[in-house]
Motif scaffolding. Structure first.
Motif, PDB file in Angstrom:
ATOM      1  N   ASN A  75       0.873  -1.163   0.000  1.00 20.40           N
ATOM      2  CA  ASN A  75       0.000   0.000   0.000  1.00 20.40           C
ATOM      3  C   ASN A  75       0.919   1.223   0.000  1.00 20.40           C
ATOM      4  OD1 ASN A  75      -1.825   2.027   0.420  1.00 20.40           O
ATOM      5  ND2 ASN A  75      -2.911   0.978   2.082  1.00 20.40           N
ATOM      6  N   ASP A  76       0.737   2.111  -0.976  1.00 23.94           N
ATOM      7  CA  ASP A  76       1.649   3.223  -1.164  1.00 23.94           C
ATOM      8  C   ASP A  76       1.596   4.235  -0.016  1.00 23.94           C
ATOM      9  OD1 ASP A  76       3.598   4.540  -2.619  1.00 23.94           O
ATOM     10  OD2 ASP A  76       2.138   5.844  -3.616  1.00 23.94           O
ATOM     11  N   GLU A  77       0.488   4.373   0.605  1.00 19.74           N
ATOM     12  CA  GLU A  77       0.361   5.369   1.672  1.00 19.74           C
ATOM     13  C   GLU A  77       0.899   4.857   3.002  1.00 19.74           C
ATOM     14  OE1 GLU A  77      -3.714   6.589   1.815  1.00 19.74           O
ATOM     15  OE2 GLU A  77      -3.622   7.448  -0.195  1.00 19.74           O
ATOM     16  N   THR A  78       0.589   3.611   3.338  1.00 22.14           N
ATOM     17  CA  THR A  78       0.972   3.103   4.654  1.00 22.14           C
ATOM     18  C   THR A  78       2.153   2.141   4.600  1.00 22.14           C
ATOM     19  OG1 THR A  78      -0.552   1.248   4.472  1.00 22.14           O
ATOM     20  CG2 THR A  78      -1.402   3.279   5.472  1.00 22.14           C
TER      21      THR A  78
END
Length: 162
Positions: free
Chosen positions: A25-28
């Protein structure tokens, strides 16, 4: 070791080295999916997938009406219509020949070349029907020699069985 052998071992090591495919997941930066693969596994699955896609596509095109869109294939309706039209044209051609023969005999009567008593539509039509000429079918010398040779071979086979 020879140079070829070293190359083979290096290729084998490269093909079977385990690598990890990770989807994050790119954000987390949380790991969503992870898979351990070798280059050989990827190659095998890609090859099987390509063959499967080719097989399914061929099957769909060959056994569905989609094949009519390929140049060279005709629809079954078109073939059926062509056959019916060929039969109708043959029967119409035959009817025209019969009518022409009848009209010719009428012209002969009107010109005085034929007696009226001889003009009968059924007899005229029966005469005008085209028939195949009687063929005299005789065997050539080559055919006769072949027949003799085959007969001799059959006799030899029968004698061997006894």
């Amino acid at each position: 070791m020879s140079e070829k052998r070293l190359k083979k071992q290096k290729l084998k090591k490269h093909l079977f080295t385990k690598n990890r495919l990770v989807i994050l997941n790119d954000e987390t930066f949380e790991e969503v999916f992870s898979l351990r693969l070798t280059l050989m596994n990827v190659f095998v699955f890609a090859s099987i997938g390509a063959i499967l896609i080719i097989f399914v596509t061929t099957f769909i095109i060959a056994f569905t009406p989609l094949r009519e869109y390929i140049p060279g294939y005709t629809s079954t309706k078109l073939k059926k219509d062509a056959t019916e039209l060929a039969l109708k044209s043959d029967s119409l051609e035959f009817a025209i020949k019969k009518n022409e023969a009848y009209l010719e005999s009428i012209k002969k009567v009107l010109n005085g070349n034929l007696e009226y008593a001889k003009v009968n539509k059924d007899s005229i039509l029966a005469i005008s029907v085209d028939t195949l000429p009687d063929l005299q079918l005789t065997a050539t010398e080559a055919e006769m020699n072949l027949r003799k040779q085959v007969a001799e071979e059959e006799k030899k086979k029968i004698e061997k069985r006894k």
